[in-house]
Design an enzyme around this catalytic site. Structure first.
Site, mmCIF file in Angstrom:
data_model
loop_
_atom_site.group_PDB
_atom_site.id
_atom_site.type_symbol
_atom_site.label_atom_id
_atom_site.label_comp_id
_atom_site.label_asym_id
_atom_site.label_seq_id
_atom_site.Cartn_x
_atom_site.Cartn_y
_atom_site.Cartn_z
ATOM 1 N N CYS A 73 -12.368 6.352 7.675
ATOM 2 C CA CYS A 73 -10.966 5.984 7.908
ATOM 3 C C CYS A 73 -10.027 6.837 7.068
ATOM 4 O O CYS A 73 -8.813 6.757 7.227
ATOM 5 C CB CYS A 73 -10.695 4.541 7.523
ATOM 6 S SG CYS A 73 -11.818 3.360 8.211
ATOM 7 N N CYS A 79 -2.919 0.540 3.514
ATOM 8 C CA CYS A 79 -3.302 1.122 2.221
ATOM 9 C C CYS A 79 -3.133 0.103 1.096
ATOM 10 O O CYS A 79 -3.920 0.083 0.144
ATOM 11 C CB CYS A 79 -2.450 2.342 1.919
ATOM 12 S SG CYS A 79 -2.528 3.584 3.213
HETATM 13 S S1 FES Z 1 -14.498 0.753 8.017
HETATM 14 FE FE1 FES Z 1 -13.658 -0.268 9.675
HETATM 15 S S2 FES Z 1 -12.094 -1.093 8.646
HETATM 16 FE FE2 FES Z 1 -12.448 0.717 7.648
#
Ligand code: FES
Ligand SMILES: Cc1ncc(COP(=O)(O)O)c(C=O)c1O
Lengths: 167, 390
Positions: free
Chosen positions: A33, A103
Site C-alpha cells: 500500500c 495515514c
Molecule cells: S494491507 Fe490491506 S489494508 Fe493495507
C-alpha cells in the site's frame, strides 16, 4: 494541499529513527500500500511512555502523522496514549487532505500495535482487544489483502487534485 | 540571492516558448475573425489555421490535409480509437493496445469493451518494450485496430513503432500511435513509417495547452466524436481555436528546427549526465524504462526504501519540480500501473521519481539536482523501516 503544520512535521520530523533500548515495537502497514510505520516504545514500570521513536516508509502525511503522534504520547501513561485516535492526530496537524486520512489511522494503529507488543512481552500472550501486530487497515482492503473490516472511514472520497492527470 | 528554481517536469507540460506566445497574441483580439467566415476577417483567420496545419504537417513529414486539429492529446486519442471502432464496426470489433498506454487510450478502449467491442492488452518487457511478435500473435480475423504509443510518458521508453506498424500492415490492421511525448522531440517522418494515425499535443513541445492534432493517413475513414459545423474535414466540429493553432504551428516549426540542428543531442547529453550522476551518487537506485531507446529529455528512476511523494516535496522545497508515480501522489493507494507492468514490486514502484528536461535545461541545473537529491534520499532513508543501514 498540506497544512503548514504537516509540512513542518514532515520537513523537521520529531522522534525519527530507531530506539535501541525499546521494550516494545509495533509495526503496521504494508509495503504494497506504500505505507509502513514502525513505532519503538520505552515503557517504564509505572507504564508511562518514557521514550518513543518512529521509522516510516510512506508519504509526507504518513511521516508527519507518525511524527505528531510520537510527540502526543510521549510522557503519557499507556492507557491515555491509547485514547488518542487518528482524528486527534489529524486535528493536531491542522487537518489532512481526505485522501490522506488513512495515514493518520496508521499512526493510531502503530501505537496500539506497540502497546500490544509490550503486554505480549510481559505476559507471553497477545493481549485481548488488540489487533495483531501487522494488520493494516489503511486502504480499507482495497489492496486486496483482506484487511480493513470494521473501519469508520469508508465513505467514497472525491479528490479534485488527481495527480494522475499530470502525465 | 533568490533560490534557484529548476522545473524538470516537462513530460507533464512545458513552458510556452516566447516565440510561440508572440505568434498567438494577434489572434486573440486583433485578428479575431472566424476562419469559416467569407469576409476579410474570416479569410485572415483561415490563413492562420492553414499555416498552422502546414507547420504541424512539416514536423512529421505529413501532408497538411492529413492533420486534424483537436482540443488536445486526449481528444485526438479518443477520435482515433472511437472513430475507427465506429467506422469499422461491420468489419470487426477487436482492438489491441498495450499495458502502458496513457489513460486517454486505455480508458477509451476499456469503455469500448463495455459497449460491444473486445480488446487485448499486450504486456511489456522489463524495459517497457512491446514485442512485435506478441502483437502479431494477438491479431485475430476481426481485429480492426492496434494502438501502441510512440514513447511512454512515465518511463521514457521509445517503442518499436516501425516494426509494430509493419506487422499491422501485413495483416490489414490499422495502426495508431500516441505520439504526445515523442512528437517534436524525436525525428518522425511518416513518409517512411507504417503509421496510419498519430496523436500529438502542443503543450508537450512548448506550445499551448488544450491544442492537439491527430494525423490521419489519406484514405482512412473515421466517424467523428464531435458533430456539428463540419470543421476539420468533418472530423472535429467547432470553430477553430485560432490563437491556439497559431501557437501549435509555431511550436512545431521551432521543434523541427531543433531536431534538424542537433540541439536534441545536447539534451541527450544532459539526460545521461543526470542518470549516470544519480546512479553514482545514490546507492540502490534503478533506472526505469530503456537505457538508450528513450526520450531525449526523460530520466526516470526508482529509489529503494523511500516513497516518491516525500522526495517530490523535499525537492520542491529546494526549488526543483519533478513528479512521481507512487501511490501517495495519486491518492489511489496503488502505484502507477506502468511501473507495475515492468514487473517492479509495489514497494520499489512507490519510490519512483520522474525528471524530465526541457530545451532550456543546462549543466548548472543538472549539477544543482545532483547536489540536492542525494541528501534528500539520505534524510528519508534515515527514517525508513526498510533501510538496512539504519
Ligand atoms: S494491507 Fe490491506 S489494508 Fe493495507
Ligand atoms: C502519452 C500521452 N498521451 C496523452 C496525453 C494527454 O494529452 P492532453 O493532456 O493534451 O489531453 C498525455 C499527457 O497528458 C500523454 O503523456
Amino acid at each position: 494541499m498540506y497544512s503548514d503544520k504537516v509540512v513542518d512535521y514532515f520537513m523537521n520530523p520529531r522522534n525519527a529513527g530507531k530506539l535501541d533500548d525499546a521494550n516494545a515495537i509495533g509495526e503496521v502497514g504494508n509495503p504494497k500500500c506504500g505505507d509502513v510505520m514502525k513505532i519503538y516504545l520505552k515503557i517504564n514500570d509505572q507504564e508511562i511512555i518514557e521514550d518513543i521513536k518512529f521509522e516510516t516508509f510512506g508519504c509526507a502525511a504518513a511521516i508527519a502523522t507518525s511524527s505528531m503522534i510520537t510527540e502526543m504520547v510521549k510522557g503519557k501513561p499507556i492507557a491515555e496514549a491509547l485514547k488518542i485516535n487518528n482524528k486527534d492526530v489529524a486535528e493536531a496537524l491542522g487537518g489532512l487532505p481526505p485522501a490522506k486520512l488513512h495515514c493518520s489511522l496508521l499512526a493510531q494503529e502503530g501505537i496500539e500495535a506497540a502497546v500490544a507488543d509490550y503486554f505480549k512481552r510481559k505476559t507471553g500472550k497477545h493481549p485481548e482487544g488488540f489487533k495483531a501486530n501487522t494488520t493494516c487497515t489503511a486502504c480499507g482492503g482495497s489492496c486486496g489483502e483482506g484487511a480493513g473490516q470494521g473501519h469508520e472511514e469508508e465513505e467514497e472520497i472525491f479528490v479534485s487534485e488527481d495527480h494522475r492527470a499530470a502525465e | 540571492m533568490t533560490p534557484r528554481k529548476v522545473y524538470l517536469d516537462n513530460s507533464a507540460t512545458t513552458q510556452v516558448d516566447k516565440k510561440v506566445l508572440e505568434a498567438m497574441l494577434p489572434y486573440f483580439s486583433e485578428e479575431y475573425g472566424n476562419p469559416n467566415s467569407l469576409h476579410a476577417w474570416g479569410r485572415d483567420a483561415r490563413k492562420c489555421v492553414d499555416k498552422a496545419r502546414t507547420q504541424v504537417a512539416g514536423l512529421i513529414g505529413a501532408e497538411p490535409k492529413d492533420i486534424i486539429f483537436t482540443g488536445g492529446g486526449s481528444e485526438a486519442d479518443n477520435l482515433a480509437i472511437k472513430g475507427t471502432a465506429w467506422a469499422l464496426k461491420d468489419k470487426g470489433r477487436h482492438i489491441i493496445t498495450s499495458s502502458i498506454e496513457h489513460h486517454a487510450l486505455l480508458d477509451t478502449v476499456r469503455w469500448l469493451g463495455k459497449n460491444g467491442y473486445e480488446y487485448t492488452i499486450l504486456p511489456v518487457d522489463k524495459t517497457g518494450m512491446v514485442d512485435p511478435k506478441e502483437l502479431e500473435a494477438a491479431i485475430r480475423p476481426d481485429t480492426i485496430l492496434a494502438s501502441v504509443m510512440f514513447a511512454n510518458n512515465e518511463i521514457g521508453t521509445i517503442e518499436p513503432v516501425a516494426e509494430l506498424g509493419e506487422v499491422c500492415r501485413r495483416h490489414g490492421v490499422l495502426f495508431h500511435t500516441d505520439g504526445v511525448q515523442a512528437a517534436g522531440h524525436v525525428k518522425i517522418d511518416l513518409k517512411d513509417l507504417p503509421i496510419d494515425m498519430m496523436t500529438m499535443a502542443a503543450h508537450k513541445m512548448y506550445g499551448p495547452k488544450g491544442v492537439g492534432a491527430l494525423y490521419v493517413r489519406k484514405g482512412i475513414k473515421l466517424i467523428p466524436v464531435i458533430h456539428g459545423g463540419g470543421q476539420e474535414f468533418g472530423l472535429r466540429s467547432g470553430t477553430e481555436n485560432t490563437p491556439g493553432l497559431a501557437g501549435f504551428g509555431m511550436a512545431a516549426e521551432l521543434a523541427a528546427n531543433r531536431l534538424a540542428n542537433g540541439e536534441i543531442d545536447n539534451e541527450i547529453r544532459l539526460r545521461d549526465k543526470l542518470i549516470d550522476g544519480l546512479m553514482e551518487r545514490i546507492p540502490e537506485v534503478i533506472l526505469t524504462g530503456h537505457r538508450t531507446k528513450r526520450l531525449p529529455y526523460h530520466a526516470s528512476i526508482c529509489v529503494k526504501y523511500v516513497e516518491g511523494e516525500g522526495m517530490l516535496l523535499l525537492l520542491d522545497a529546494a526549488g526543483i519540480g519533478v513528479s512521481s508515480g507512487s501511490a501517495c501522489t495519486s491518492g489511489s493507494l496503488e502505484p502507477s500501473y506502468v511501473l507495475l507492468s515492468l514487473g517492479l514490486d509495489h514497494s520499489t514502484a512507490h519510490g519512483s521519481v520522474r525528471i524530465t528536461l526541457s530545451k532550456d535545461t543546462n549543466d548548472e541545473d543538472i549539477d544543482y539536482v545532483l547536489e540536492k537529491f542525494p541528501p534528500i534520499v539520505e534524510k528519508l532513508r534515515s527514517m525508513s523501516p526498510f533501510y538496512k543501514n539504519n
